[in-house]
Design a protein around this motif. Structure first.
Motif, PDB file in Angstrom:
ATOM      1  N   GLU A   1       0.154   6.266  -8.672  1.00 35.88           N
ATOM      2  CA  GLU A   1      -1.249   6.634  -8.730  1.00 35.88           C
ATOM      3  C   GLU A   1      -2.135   5.395  -8.572  1.00 35.88           C
ATOM      4  OE1 GLU A   1      -2.205   8.831 -12.205  1.00 35.88           O
ATOM      5  OE2 GLU A   1      -0.580  10.297 -11.945  1.00 35.88           O
ATOM      6  N   GLY A   2      -3.246   5.601  -7.892  1.00 38.75           N
ATOM      7  CA  GLY A   2      -4.221   4.525  -7.761  1.00 38.75           C
ATOM      8  C   GLY A   2      -3.889   3.482  -6.734  1.00 38.75           C
ATOM      9  N   ILE A   3      -2.846   3.689  -5.900  1.00 38.84           N
ATOM     10  CA  ILE A   3      -2.491   2.717  -4.871  1.00 38.84           C
ATOM     11  C   ILE A   3      -3.114   3.146  -3.550  1.00 38.84           C
ATOM     12  CG2 ILE A   3      -0.617   1.590  -3.606  1.00 38.84           C
ATOM     13  CD1 ILE A   3       1.175   1.978  -5.974  1.00 38.84           C
ATOM     14  N   ALA A   4      -3.969   2.301  -3.007  1.00 43.79           N
ATOM     15  CA  ALA A   4      -4.651   2.604  -1.755  1.00 43.79           C
ATOM     16  C   ALA A   4      -3.670   2.484  -0.583  1.00 43.79           C
ATOM     17  CB  ALA A   4      -5.818   1.642  -1.571  1.00 43.79           C
ATOM     18  N   PRO A   5      -3.995   3.116   0.557  1.00 50.19           N
ATOM     19  CA  PRO A   5      -3.127   2.995   1.732  1.00 50.19           C
ATOM     20  C   PRO A   5      -2.828   1.536   2.091  1.00 50.19           C
ATOM     21  CG  PRO A   5      -4.750   4.711   2.086  1.00 50.19           C
ATOM     22  CD  PRO A   5      -5.121   4.031   0.794  1.00 50.19           C
TER      23      PRO A   5
ATOM     24  N   GLY B   1       0.821  -1.202   0.000  1.00 52.18           N
ATOM     25  CA  GLY B   1       0.000   0.000   0.000  1.00 52.18           C
ATOM     26  C   GLY B   1       0.852   1.248   0.000  1.00 52.18           C
ATOM     27  N   SER B   2       0.194   2.396   0.042  1.00 48.82           N
ATOM     28  CA  SER B   2       0.907   3.679  -0.037  1.00 48.82           C
ATOM     29  C   SER B   2       1.218   4.266   1.328  1.00 48.82           C
ATOM     30  CB  SER B   2       0.082   4.677  -0.851  1.00 48.82           C
ATOM     31  OG  SER B   2      -1.194   4.874  -0.247  1.00 48.82           O
ATOM     32  N   ALA B   3       0.693   3.685   2.394  1.00 54.90           N
ATOM     33  CA  ALA B   3       0.905   4.255   3.726  1.00 54.90           C
ATOM     34  C   ALA B   3       0.924   3.151   4.777  1.00 54.90           C
ATOM     35  CB  ALA B   3      -0.207   5.264   4.038  1.00 54.90           C
ATOM     36  N   ARG B   4       1.322   3.495   5.975  1.00 55.92           N
ATOM     37  CA  ARG B   4       1.287   2.544   7.075  1.00 55.92           C
ATOM     38  C   ARG B   4      -0.153   2.192   7.404  1.00 55.92           C
ATOM     39  NH1 ARG B   4       6.125   4.180  11.294  1.00 55.92           N
ATOM     40  NH2 ARG B   4       7.760   4.437   9.721  1.00 55.92           N
TER      41      ARG B   4
ATOM     42  N   SER C   1       0.922  -0.686   6.006  1.00 57.48           N
ATOM     43  CA  SER C   1       1.413  -1.572   4.946  1.00 57.48           C
ATOM     44  C   SER C   1       2.912  -1.784   5.095  1.00 57.48           C
ATOM     45  CB  SER C   1       1.095  -0.975   3.573  1.00 57.48           C
ATOM     46  OG  SER C   1      -0.294  -0.879   3.365  1.00 57.48           O
ATOM     47  N   GLN C   2       3.340  -3.033   5.049  1.00 60.08           N
ATOM     48  CA  GLN C   2       4.779  -3.324   5.196  1.00 60.08           C
ATOM     49  C   GLN C   2       5.574  -2.941   3.950  1.00 60.08           C
ATOM     50  OE1 GLN C   2       2.358  -5.575   5.791  1.00 60.08           O
ATOM     51  NE2 GLN C   2       2.632  -6.495   7.821  1.00 60.08           N
ATOM     52  N   LEU C   3       4.957  -3.081   2.759  1.00 67.11           N
ATOM     53  CA  LEU C   3       5.627  -2.723   1.511  1.00 67.11           C
ATOM     54  C   LEU C   3       4.937  -1.475   0.956  1.00 67.11           C
ATOM     55  CD1 LEU C   3       7.690  -3.287  -0.693  1.00 67.11           C
ATOM     56  CD2 LEU C   3       6.038  -4.822  -1.767  1.00 67.11           C
ATOM     57  N   ARG C   4       5.536  -0.325   1.211  1.00 73.22           N
ATOM     58  CA  ARG C   4       4.937   0.926   0.784  1.00 73.22           C
ATOM     59  C   ARG C   4       5.447   1.307  -0.602  1.00 73.22           C
ATOM     60  NH1 ARG C   4       5.606   1.344   6.188  1.00 73.22           N
ATOM     61  NH2 ARG C   4       7.644   2.337   6.091  1.00 73.22           N
ATOM     62  N   GLN C   5       4.521   1.530  -1.501  1.00 71.64           N
ATOM     63  CA  GLN C   5       4.833   1.824  -2.888  1.00 71.64           C
ATOM     64  C   GLN C   5       4.182   3.137  -3.306  1.00 71.64           C
ATOM     65  OE1 GLN C   5       6.719  -0.856  -5.175  1.00 71.64           O
ATOM     66  NE2 GLN C   5       7.355  -0.519  -3.073  1.00 71.64           N
TER      67      GLN C   5
END
Length: 424
Positions: free
Chosen positions: A301-305, A289-292, A294-298
């Motif tokens: 565009e279009g990536i949910a937390p 995901g894009s935020a904590r 989430s262990q793998l933050r990427q």
């Protein structure tokens, strides 16, 4: 074979005596079991963990025979065999391996191995093969001294040019008439190698490919083994205690690259600022995901937390979309529920694209070369010759064979476990 190991004539049916056997095996328990069998049969045996120990020991105490495992840290058994035979082609080398692929036997023959024994085998099979190989080498030396050897070996240069040389020239270097490269003449035809296949294949005998990976510290330059179960621990250098930043630098021989591919835990990034880089996943489920938290933050565009989860399995990555607005796609199809991303499959998370590194091999495979090459090999075999068609250096060809073994063994192991569960 040492000078005092030869007998002038037959003695109890044995023409060549074997005293000292060098056992090359990095697994302590396996090495001890093999040595116990050999000592019970009257041999003296010592264990060596890798190629470095083997080559340093040879100058001090030459063995009568080398019993060689193929999957070893650093230099593979194939490469060790090649080096040993270049130094002394009359030193008996017996491959003792769990790799059942025909490609492994072909490569071992190409590099001069005298026998190929598939694990597990009966103790008497191991002992009798060692004695059979010793006799065969003794006869080969006698034939060479008396000028009785005849025949030819057909092979190819790495440029693809076909070559043919007399059997008596095996092991020597010749110049390719097409590209002018120096080419070593293979030791002999495949049918001369003693092959003992096991009656019972052990589907669960699978090395952990991840134990063959090493990391180079970004701070002090130390090379250290990667911990397969704890990537956070692997980011801390055991020498300088500094934490690695960014992408881990996996180093080593082609075998390390094969281990990465066989782990089914590596994604190649196909978009964004890190395009072309490899992303190694831990051995447990993580959230992308894009935020904590989430262990793998990427970023993209279009990536949910919290967009989706990834869970490594022996067959690929299990992917589960977490009700994201833009969805998660495997091979351009939006997934609903937990879906398997198979080796070489395409994963799309928002605008980010990834490909799972690895190959999806058939568990019934006995080889993995091109069908046209297999046909050419069969035709040549009918004429009593062997074509060695690979144009790759030994280390890379060895890595291909070992990776194929890992891929197939992993799938067989999974099928075996599933069958056991269903029958319970």
């Amino acid at each position: 074979m040492s000078r005092d190991s030869y007998q002038s004539g037959e003695m109890g049916g044995q023409r060549a005596a074997v005293r000292y056997v060098m056992v090359v095996d990095d697994e302590a328990e396996s090495a001890r079991a093999t040595i116990a069998i050999l000592e019970k049969a009257g041999f003296e045996a010592k264990a060596f963990k890798d190629g470095g120990q083997v080559h340093s020991s040879l100058s001090m105490d030459r063995p009568d025979l080398v019993l060689l495992k193929l999957i070893l840290p650093g230099e593979s058994g194939f490469e060790i065999c090649e080096r040993l035979k270049k130094q002394d082609r009359f030193l008996p080398v017996v491959i003792y391996s769990e790799i059942a692929l025909e490609a492994a036997q072909n490569l071992a023959a190409k590099l001069g191995a005298d026998a190929y024994i598939l694990k597990p085998c009966q103790p008497e099979t191991l002992v009798s093969t060692i004695r059979e190989v010793a006799d065969a080498i003794w006869d080969r030396q006698a034939d060479e001294r008396e000028g009785k050897e005849k025949g030819e070996i057909r092979f190819r240069c790495r440029c693809g040019h076909r070559m043919k040389e007399k059997l008596e020239n095996r092991g020597r270097l010749v110049t390719c008439s097409q590209c002018q490269a120096m080419v070593q003449i293979p030791e002999r035809a495949m049918h001369d190698m003693i092959v003992k296949m096991s009656d019972a294949a052990n589907a669960n005998a699978l090395d952990d490919p991840m134990r063959f990976l090493s990391v180079k510290c970004q701070h002090c330059g130390t090379y250290y083994k990667l911990y397969s179960n704890d990537l956070e621990k692997a980011r801390t250098c055991p020498k300088c205690q500094q934490r690695q930043i960014g992408v881990l630098s996996i180093i080593g021989a082609p075998l390390s690259r094969a281990a990465l591919a066989s782990s089914l835990r590596v994604l190649r990034i196909l978009s964004g600022r890190l395009k072309g880089k490899k992303l190694m996943l831990p051995d447990h489920e993580i959230t992308v995901g894009s935020a904590r938290p989430s262990q793998l933050r990427q970023r993209g565009e279009g990536i949910a937390p919290q967009h989706c989860t990834l869970k490594p399995t022996p067959l690929g990555l299990l992917v589960n979309d977490l009700n994201s607005e833009t969805g998660t796609f495997i091979d351009n199809e939006r997934i609903t529920g937990e879906t398997l991303l198979e080796p070489s499959g395409l994963l799309k998370v928002g605008t980010m694209l990834y490909r799972l590194i690895g190959q999806n091999r058939d568990v019934n495979s006995t080889d993995f070369y091109d069908p046209q090459q297999a046909k050419a090999q069969q035709k040549a075999a009918e004429k009593g010759v062997k074509l060695f068609l690979s144009d790759k250096p030994t280390a890379e060809e060895a890595a291909d064979v070992i990776q194929a073994h890992w891929d197939i063994a992993r799938k067989k192991s999974t099928i075996s476990k599933d069958s056991g569960s269903s029958g319970a």
